[in-house]
Design a protein around this motif. Structure first.
Motif, mmCIF file in Angstrom:
data_model
loop_
_atom_site.group_PDB
_atom_site.id
_atom_site.type_symbol
_atom_site.label_atom_id
_atom_site.label_comp_id
_atom_site.label_asym_id
_atom_site.label_seq_id
_atom_site.Cartn_x
_atom_site.Cartn_y
_atom_site.Cartn_z
ATOM 1 N N UNK A 191 0.825 -1.221 0.000
ATOM 2 C CA UNK A 191 0.000 0.000 0.000
ATOM 3 C C UNK A 191 0.858 1.270 0.000
ATOM 4 N N UNK A 204 -1.362 2.914 4.750
ATOM 5 C CA UNK A 204 -1.000 2.089 5.912
ATOM 6 C C UNK A 204 -1.099 2.900 7.201
ATOM 7 N N UNK A 246 -4.559 3.245 8.591
ATOM 8 C CA UNK A 246 -5.145 2.058 9.227
ATOM 9 C C UNK A 246 -4.975 2.069 10.740
ATOM 10 N N UNK A 247 -3.903 2.697 11.201
ATOM 11 C CA UNK A 247 -3.629 2.637 12.636
ATOM 12 C C UNK A 247 -4.072 3.886 13.388
ATOM 13 N N UNK A 273 -4.829 -2.872 16.796
ATOM 14 C CA UNK A 273 -4.548 -1.670 16.005
ATOM 15 C C UNK A 273 -3.119 -1.702 15.469
ATOM 16 N N UNK A 274 -2.174 -2.078 16.319
ATOM 17 C CA UNK A 274 -0.774 -2.156 15.878
ATOM 18 C C UNK A 274 -0.632 -3.111 14.689
ATOM 19 N N UNK A 329 -2.640 -3.795 12.380
ATOM 20 C CA UNK A 329 -3.162 -3.251 11.119
ATOM 21 C C UNK A 329 -2.089 -2.545 10.311
ATOM 22 N N UNK A 330 -1.112 -1.979 11.007
ATOM 23 C CA UNK A 330 -0.126 -1.166 10.280
ATOM 24 C C UNK A 330 1.174 -1.918 10.029
ATOM 25 N N UNK A 331 1.188 -3.219 10.289
ATOM 26 C CA UNK A 331 2.372 -3.999 9.909
ATOM 27 C C UNK A 331 2.526 -4.021 8.393
ATOM 28 N N UNK A 371 2.313 -5.165 4.806
ATOM 29 C CA UNK A 371 1.296 -6.083 4.271
ATOM 30 C C UNK A 371 1.944 -7.355 3.729
#
Lengths: 372, 372
Positions: free
Chosen positions: A21, A26, A29-30, B26-27, B29-31, B33
């Motif tokens: 992304x 990205x 998202x957080x 939440x954390x 989600x931003x790893x 992809x």
């Protein structure tokens, strides 16, 4: 487990999607989560629909991110528009054309499949000759399974009174696409390709002409566009919305906020600039592959820049090469589909990955990996 | 725009959902992809299905996160199991029971709706008396619209040969739920309530008994459990998966990774400890509301701890109070539903928000906001 935290894997997603992304997507998202009826979220949803209109090249009021992946967009297209016994002429030049046939048939369509050799584009004349008065034509703009672009504008110009449904999963925000100018009545896409957002939403658009012919109460409640109009606050929505929203389902808030960020990034760069970037990087990749002596799979003149298909050289083990790319460099490329599973690779440089350095990297890594 | 970045809104999501996710969710989600066929992602998907089995209290092989929101889980339940003309007895004691009737009818069911006064639980004897030999019973475990818990175990014990479909959207990982022990044949939930994850997935489970009676080719391709078995690598899946996966659709990777993180958090705390935490915090909130002189809406003995419904005092403007909470403290609580829109508030303390400090905050803020 949580005391050490998860191992973080970083990948170059150079396959047919998802792609890496845009960083903005990205980050979004957080962000702290908003409620699905929060005024700030409703503002973001409205802007997202407007940004999607720009990406589609449409003024359709009914343009929205459907709350599921691209394949659900396909289902939404047919379940809302196909009445029992309708004749749907489908251009089949890859997996996603085949899927259209399956989905349309489940919705009650009499499907006329116009089969093409994989690697070639949909032939408009053959579509027109397939049936004297179809209710609908359906075709894939960018076939993800073969890397082929079909001429949707020509099909739209010739469709007559029939509706035109278009799969733009791998074309939206990657190559030229002008829904209104081209006569697309219903279109759907995914977020994980050229839009540069994680998978999970299906950008969707339907014009008044198709909406007027819709199934009043489709078999699917979740994808019922009559109900979804209220969900996105559409002005012409039925029901007592009082200018507000009708609760339908809980929006996938984080994904919508991320899509908003990705679209904002694209519109700031300029949609036509983004198309040009995909075009240039795709040419760089395809020229490089041919310079290495590799043969492209998709027919010349119909090759997608954002998704390149290349033949696996004789005597080379496709899966072993893909394994080496992943293990050595964290690079993912895709296998072929169906009968081409072991003989074709699919290399996508989409969205944030449509960059010269990404093309350079995948070329160098592939050359290395083929040598073993 | 991007030069200043977006304004970040922080909210206390104390409404009927979404709730604030667990920080781990939440954390995640931003790893970076992952691809949907990446070995690491497939491992996470397998673990997610196993963690979901623990949350559901089931050994069902077919337990998976469906790639859409909770309402799509409802649709998946009915579209896969309802044959044309099947008799489905639905317990209706709120909005989601009503929705079950709509969805089941679109799938071809002859629906027998057993209407209850809102605020009361489903009456098992009335369900049994509604039809001599139904194909299916369906009921909501935790009615999000009214804050009421119904006795699913009693319905399961009495269901006879019929199937039992259960909506666990607001109960999964919040209150006691034992799918196998209670005789639940098909269950669905959402991620944005007690699971403490953003909205976007529908945790789903179906046992062998229900799967054996399924519709072979359901109207929905996207939600076809026969195809989805291959998607999650189910051992007994049809098709040539060779122990691997059959491509169906692109998994919403980021959301699945986030669900995995949320479930890991829950299992580490211990599922029964999580239930106890919801129970204690709900009692704290409900005691506090009554101490303020407010009257609870849901019938005593059937009140959900995770979602409390309270009557708006006479002469108090419901929307104005909610507006003040949002504006002053970033606190979201929910309005009532349907005829109770202006006369009931819904306060959810779910997942990460099932904490004494959250209860204390919402009580203090509500007392302040009611005074104007």
């Amino acid at each position: 487990m949580s005391s050490v935290g998860p191992v973080i894997f970083e990948r170059h997603l150079f396959g047919p999607g998802p792609s890496n992304p845009y960083p903005e997507a990205t980050d979004a998202l957080s962000r702290p989560l908003l409620g699905h009826l929060d005024p700030e979220f409703l503002r973001i949803m409205d802007e997202t629909c407007e940004l999607l209109r720009q990406a589609w090249g449409t003024t359709n009021a009914r343009t929205l991110p459907i709350s599921a992946t691209g394949s659900a967009g396909m289902e939404a297209a047919f379940v809302n528009t196909v009445h029992e016994g309708d004749v749907v002429v489908v251009g089949v030049n890859g997996l996603f054309g085949q899927r259209m046939c399956d989905v349309a048939a489940r919705c009650g369509a009499e499907v006329v499949a116009v089969e093409h050799e994989w690697g070639t584009p949909v032939d408009v004349q053959r579509m027109l000759d397939a049936h004297p008065h179809p209710t609908m034509y359906a075709a894939v703009h960018a076939e993800t399974s073969t890397g082929v672009r079909s001429d949707i504008a020509a099909l739209g110009a010739a469709k007559g009174d029939a509706l035109l449904v278009t799969d733009a999963v791998t074309s939206l925000a990657g190559i030229e696409l002008r829904a209104d100018d081209w006569g697309i009545d219903v279109g759907y896409a995914g977020t994980q390709k050229c839009l540069g957002v994680a998978p999970g939403l299906a950008p969707f658009t339907i014009n008044d002409r198709a909406f007027a012919r819709r199934v009043e109460k489709p078999r699917s409640w979740y994808l019922d566009l009559g109900l979804l109009g209220g969900y996105v606050g559409e002005a012409s929505s039925r029901g007592a919305t009082g200018g507000g929203r009708t609760y339908h389902h809980t929006a996938p808030v984080a994904m919508v906020v991320s899509l908003h960020a990705g679209l904002t990034r694209i519109v700031e760069e300029g949609l036509e600039n983004v198309w040009a970037r995909h075009e240039a990087v795709g040419k760089q990749l395809q020229d490089g592959l041919q310079s290495m002596g590799l043969e492209l799979f998709a027919q010349e003149g119909s090759r997608l820049p954002e998704l390149t298909t290349v033949k696996v050289p004789d005597g080379v083990d496709s899966a072993a090469v893909r394994g080496r790319l992943l293990e050595r460099h964290g690079i993912e490329i895709g296998a072929g589909v169906g009968q081409y599973a072991a003989t074709v690779w699919r290399i996508g440089l989409m969205g944030h990955n449509a960059r010269p350095d990404a093309a350079l990297l995948v070329l160098a890594a592939l050359e290395e990996a083929i040598k073993a």
